[in-house]
Design an enzyme around this catalytic site. Sequence first.
Site, mmCIF file in Angstrom:
data_model
loop_
_atom_site.group_PDB
_atom_site.id
_atom_site.type_symbol
_atom_site.label_atom_id
_atom_site.label_comp_id
_atom_site.label_asym_id
_atom_site.label_seq_id
_atom_site.Cartn_x
_atom_site.Cartn_y
_atom_site.Cartn_z
ATOM 1 N N LYS A 174 -27.748 -2.198 29.014
ATOM 2 C CA LYS A 174 -27.662 -0.810 28.562
ATOM 3 C C LYS A 174 -27.917 0.192 29.708
ATOM 4 C CE LYS A 174 -28.868 -1.801 23.727
ATOM 5 N NZ LYS A 174 -29.747 -1.432 22.589
ATOM 6 N N ARG A 232 -30.927 -13.984 21.878
ATOM 7 C CA ARG A 232 -31.888 -13.181 21.109
ATOM 8 C C ARG A 232 -33.328 -13.523 21.521
ATOM 9 N NH1 ARG A 232 -29.923 -8.777 18.345
ATOM 10 N NH2 ARG A 232 -31.989 -8.813 17.391
ATOM 11 N N THR A 261 -36.721 -5.812 19.157
ATOM 12 C CA THR A 261 -36.059 -4.521 19.378
ATOM 13 C C THR A 261 -36.990 -3.517 20.051
ATOM 14 O OG1 THR A 261 -34.800 -4.934 17.350
ATOM 15 C CG2 THR A 261 -34.763 -2.684 18.217
ATOM 16 N N HIS A 311 -28.346 -5.317 24.665
ATOM 17 C CA HIS A 311 -27.827 -5.629 23.331
ATOM 18 C C HIS A 311 -27.459 -7.104 23.318
ATOM 19 C CE1 HIS A 311 -25.312 -5.608 19.718
ATOM 20 N NE2 HIS A 311 -24.516 -6.391 20.411
ATOM 21 N N ARG A 352 -36.907 -7.457 27.148
ATOM 22 C CA ARG A 352 -37.372 -6.156 26.657
ATOM 23 C C ARG A 352 -38.842 -5.918 26.988
ATOM 24 N NH1 ARG A 352 -33.825 -6.294 21.062
ATOM 25 N NH2 ARG A 352 -32.070 -5.035 21.821
ATOM 26 N N TYR A 412 -21.020 0.552 17.128
ATOM 27 C CA TYR A 412 -22.239 0.628 16.313
ATOM 28 C C TYR A 412 -21.956 1.106 14.883
ATOM 29 C CZ TYR A 412 -25.510 -0.333 20.140
ATOM 30 O OH TYR A 412 -26.233 -0.940 21.136
ATOM 31 N N ASN A 418 -33.776 0.037 25.287
ATOM 32 C CA ASN A 418 -34.382 -1.296 25.326
ATOM 33 C C ASN A 418 -33.543 -2.304 26.122
ATOM 34 O OD1 ASN A 418 -32.362 -1.620 23.473
ATOM 35 N ND2 ASN A 418 -33.672 -2.250 21.764
ATOM 36 N N GLU A 436 -17.532 -8.713 18.502
ATOM 37 C CA GLU A 436 -17.960 -7.870 19.622
ATOM 38 C C GLU A 436 -17.261 -8.280 20.922
ATOM 39 O OE1 GLU A 436 -22.254 -8.072 19.434
ATOM 40 O OE2 GLU A 436 -22.306 -6.836 17.616
ATOM 41 N N PHE A 466 -31.094 7.024 13.489
ATOM 42 C CA PHE A 466 -31.024 7.077 14.953
ATOM 43 C C PHE A 466 -29.599 6.924 15.497
ATOM 44 C CE2 PHE A 466 -32.185 2.709 13.674
ATOM 45 C CZ PHE A 466 -31.137 1.997 14.228
HETATM 46 P P1 IDP Z 1 -31.276 -5.097 18.041
HETATM 47 O O1 IDP Z 1 -30.601 -4.419 19.224
HETATM 48 O O2 IDP Z 1 -32.607 -5.718 18.421
HETATM 49 O O3 IDP Z 1 -30.357 -6.061 17.310
HETATM 50 P P2 IDP Z 1 -30.862 -3.149 15.864
HETATM 51 O O4 IDP Z 1 -31.796 -2.935 14.710
HETATM 52 O O5 IDP Z 1 -29.531 -3.796 15.593
HETATM 53 O O6 IDP Z 1 -31.673 -3.930 16.989
HETATM 54 O O7 IDP Z 1 -30.617 -1.705 16.498
HETATM 55 C C1 IDP Z 1 -29.589 -1.479 17.430
HETATM 56 C C2 IDP Z 1 -30.126 -0.607 18.532
HETATM 57 O O8 IDP Z 1 -30.471 0.662 17.997
HETATM 58 C C3 IDP Z 1 -31.432 -1.097 19.187
HETATM 59 O O9 IDP Z 1 -31.229 -2.072 20.180
HETATM 60 C C4 IDP Z 1 -31.981 0.187 19.767
HETATM 61 O O10 IDP Z 1 -31.338 0.549 20.989
HETATM 62 C C5 IDP Z 1 -31.597 1.204 18.679
HETATM 63 N N1 IDP Z 1 -32.681 1.383 17.691
HETATM 64 C C6 IDP Z 1 -33.093 0.519 16.740
HETATM 65 N N2 IDP Z 1 -34.093 1.018 16.010
HETATM 66 C C7 IDP Z 1 -34.328 2.257 16.504
HETATM 67 C C8 IDP Z 1 -35.257 3.297 16.162
HETATM 68 O O11 IDP Z 1 -36.076 3.175 15.241
HETATM 69 N N3 IDP Z 1 -35.185 4.428 16.942
HETATM 70 C C9 IDP Z 1 -34.285 4.597 17.955
HETATM 71 N N4 IDP Z 1 -33.402 3.642 18.297
HETATM 72 C C10 IDP Z 1 -33.423 2.489 17.584
#
Ligand code: IDP
Length: 140
Positions: free
Chosen positions: A11, A87, A93, A117, A104, A51, A114, A128, A59
């Site tokens: 990212k 993962r 996350t 992805h 992370r 997304y 973070n 994807e 968000f």
């Molecule tokens: P993941 O990337 O660990 O699979 P997801 O829940 O699919 O997590 O969320 C996608 C992306 O959205 C996360 O990697 C992060 O960049 C962002 N994200 C997730 N939750 C939040 C939040 O509560 N606030 C801001 N950004 C978030």
Amino acid sequence: MAVTRTFSIIKPDATRRNLTGAVTKMLEEAGLRVVASKRIQMSREQAEGFYAVHKERPFFNDLVSFMISGPVVVQVLEGEDAVKRNRDIMGATNPENADAGTIRKELAESIEANSVHGSDSEENAKIEIDYFFKPEEIVG
Ligand code: IDP
């Protein structure tokens, strides 16, 4: 365990801090092989499409803006049980909740920024990968 593929994005927070190599090294050390990789600047439309499953989440707009705030590196990773393996090395996350030694925990800035992805299922990995790569761009 079968050799499978998953999709990864390094990212903008990581490319900005010159951590493309550091992230890739952790992926490789976790047993994943980079079989396709390209550095791109995503358009807003491309990020929104990627997304789309999150579009009702609060968000969503911030996430899209973050993902187009700088270049990303999209990758196809190959290895045994690649989705889970990726993962596991990514970590939770929210980096505050991620285990020590994960990408992370070691490198990420925040729950949004973070660093990586990774596909959450084999089905999504295929979708994807197809979203960003032509078959001939993947060299296993
Ligand atoms: P993941 O990337 O660990 O699979 P997801 O829940 O699919 O997590 O969320 C996608 C992306 O959205 C996360 O990697 C992060 O960049 C962002 N994200 C997730 N939750 C939040 C939040 O509560 N606030 C801001 N950004 C978030």
